[in-house]
Design an enzyme around this catalytic site. Structure first.
Site, PDB file in Angstrom:
ATOM      1  N   ILE A 137       0.883  -1.344  -0.106  1.00 21.29           N
ATOM      2  CA  ILE A 137      -0.115  -0.079  -0.004  1.00 21.29           C
ATOM      3  C   ILE A 137       0.856   1.360  -0.043  1.00 21.29           C
ATOM      4  CG2 ILE A 137      -1.936  -1.073   1.035  1.00 21.29           C
ATOM      5  CD1 ILE A 137      -1.146   0.366   3.868  1.00 21.29           C
ATOM      6  N   ASP A 138       2.148   1.069   0.378  1.00 21.18           N
ATOM      7  CA  ASP A 138       2.971   2.554   0.372  1.00 21.18           C
ATOM      8  C   ASP A 138       3.421   2.914  -0.805  1.00 21.18           C
ATOM      9  OD1 ASP A 138       2.728   1.810   3.159  1.00 21.18           O
ATOM     10  OD2 ASP A 138       4.864   1.189   3.637  1.00 21.18           O
TER      11      ASP A 138
HETATM   12  O1  F6P Z   1       2.683  -2.706   4.338  1.00 24.48           O
HETATM   13  C1  F6P Z   1       3.575  -1.657   4.794  1.00 24.48           C
HETATM   14  C2  F6P Z   1       3.248  -0.751   6.085  1.00 24.48           C
HETATM   15  O2  F6P Z   1       1.973  -0.800   5.613  1.00 24.48           O
HETATM   16  C3  F6P Z   1       4.021   0.251   6.493  1.00 24.48           C
HETATM   17  O3  F6P Z   1       3.651   1.437   6.049  1.00 24.48           O
HETATM   18  C4  F6P Z   1       3.706   0.025   8.097  1.00 24.48           C
HETATM   19  O4  F6P Z   1       4.683   0.799   8.722  1.00 24.48           O
HETATM   20  C5  F6P Z   1       3.961  -1.557   8.329  1.00 24.48           C
HETATM   21  O5  F6P Z   1       3.634  -2.139   7.076  1.00 24.48           O
HETATM   22  C6  F6P Z   1       3.211  -1.807   9.417  1.00 24.48           C
HETATM   23  O6  F6P Z   1       3.335  -3.502   9.308  1.00 24.48           O
HETATM   24  P1  F6P Z   1       3.287  -4.494  10.421  1.00 24.48           P
HETATM   25  O7  F6P Z   1       1.716  -4.688  10.395  1.00 24.48           O
HETATM   26  O8  F6P Z   1       3.941  -5.559  10.153  1.00 24.48           O
HETATM   27  O9  F6P Z   1       3.504  -3.680  11.833  1.00 24.48           O
END
Ligand code: F6P
Length: 362
Positions: A137-138
């Site tokens: 999504i980033d």
């Molecule tokens: O998918 C990327 C992301 O959305 C980042 O923007 C975010 O920091 C991270 O995932 C969070 O991931 P997790 O669910 O593993 O904490």
């Protein structure tokens, strides 16, 4: 080709299931069954594979009902992980052994930049063709204008900001809405344009804590000031901006001076942004990436990623005019440049954002 395997790694993204559905169906149309690897690279190391297709009465592979019916859902059917073990070479050797054991002759890796790094490293341990599909999504994966999940995530953010704006206007409040984006402010930037936000805070433009708070105070004072007289203030902040949102609120509340009382509130959207049924565009993109990825592994292409990129001469053309195949090494280098702000795409995005923000602020 004996069988194909598909895995999803890193943070899930809407559209991953659409890509899995496409991979499974396109492979089946070539007479090739597909295995789903559970929990990303961890499942590859441990050999936890489950069929995504079965042989039908005519003896041809056909996708399982689950893959067909859940293709539009968010998340990922086989599951995902952020595998730490895969950083070690022995684990990648073990994964290559599992591919051989299951007679897998093509692997599709769906995920973000960490997953593309993993896919690239694995090519050193196996001759099995490996093709990546960008999903995050980033939107911080090099050489693709858009990754799976971005469109759905933006729709979710826009809806949330519209809802917040309704209540903000009713109470004459300022809101800071924090959205995901550890290393990338793309979601914040794009959502700010779509919601006519008053300011955007993004990691690509590094600022000290003081500067961040100053800009928030200035934005609120000008927006609620006599010249603009706005009824709500909306500031979108990317998660990667290294000043905690609650600190910005506390400091900005203390320092902001406008006529009358002013309340500044925060909403952290967090994982709400990552879930949800995939939008039409993410389903379409998943379907098209999936088709190209299968054709690529069948042709023996490896160490490449499908990229949505029109009008560039880089990479290799495919059967889909809008999708090219890019070497993973180039993808990884461009991803680093996106993160450190040196990529022309990152520079472009910020320039465009600043121009639009100037107009929005009028
Ligand atoms: O998918 C990327 C992301 O959305 C980042 O923007 C975010 O920091 C991270 O995932 C969070 O991931 P997790 O669910 O593993 O904490």
């Amino acid at each position: 080709m004996t069988a194909l395997a598909v895995l999803t790694a890193g943070g899930d993204a809407p559209g991953m299931n659409a890509a899995i559905r496409s991979v499974t169906k396109v492979a089946a149309s070539h007479g090739v069954p597909t295995w789903g690897v559970e929990k990303g690279f961890d499942g590859l190391i441990d050999g936890t594979f489950r069929p995504l297709s079965r042989r039908n009465k005519a003896g041809n592979p056909a996708p399982l009902h689950e893959v067909e019916s859940q293709g539009g859902q968010g998340g990922t059917i086989p599951g995902s992980s952020r595998s730490k073990r895969f950083f070690e070479r022995e684990s990648r050797v073990a994964a290559a052994r599992q591919l051989a054991e299951y007679s897998i002759t093509g692997l599709v890796v769906i995920g973000g930049n960490g997953s593309m790094v993993g896919a690239h490293a694995l090519t050193a341990e196996t001759d099995v063709p490996i093709v990546g599909i960008p999903a995050s999504i980033d939107n911080d994966i090099g050489l693709t204008r858009e990754a799976l999940g971005v469109d759905t995530a933006l729709n979710t953010i826009v809806e949330a900001c519209d809802n917040i704006s309704d209540t903000a206007r009713s109470h004459h409040r300022a809101f800071i809405v924090e959205v995901m984006g550890r290393d990338s402010g793309y979601l914040a930037m794009a959502a700010a344009v779509a919601t006519a936000a008053d300011a955007v805070l993004m990691p690509e433009r590094p600022h000290t804590k003081e500067e961040v708070i100053d800009s928030v105070v200035k934005c609120i004072e000008t927006s609620f000031g006599a010249a603009r007289d706005k009824t709500r203030v909306l500031i979108i902040k990317a998660e990667g901006v290294p000043v905690p949102t609650h600190e910005i609120i506390e400091e900005a509340t203390r320092r902001t001076s406008v006529d009358g009382d002013i309340e500044i509130r925060a909403t952290v959207l967090g994982h709400i942004v990552r879930g949800g049924d995939a939008s039409f565009r993410d389903r379409l993109l998943g379907g098209r990436f999936g088709r190209v990825a299968v054709e690529a592994v069948l042709e023996g292409d490896s160490d490449v990623m499908t990229g949505w990129n029109v009008g560039v001469e880089l990479g290799k053309a495919t059967s889909d005019d809008w999708i090219r195949l890019f070497d993973l090494e180039d993808v990884i280098a461009e991803t680093e440049a996106l993160h450190d702000g040196s990529s022309s795409v990152a520079i472009d995005r910020i320039e465009r954002m600043e121009a639009i923000q100037g107009v929005l602020a009028l």
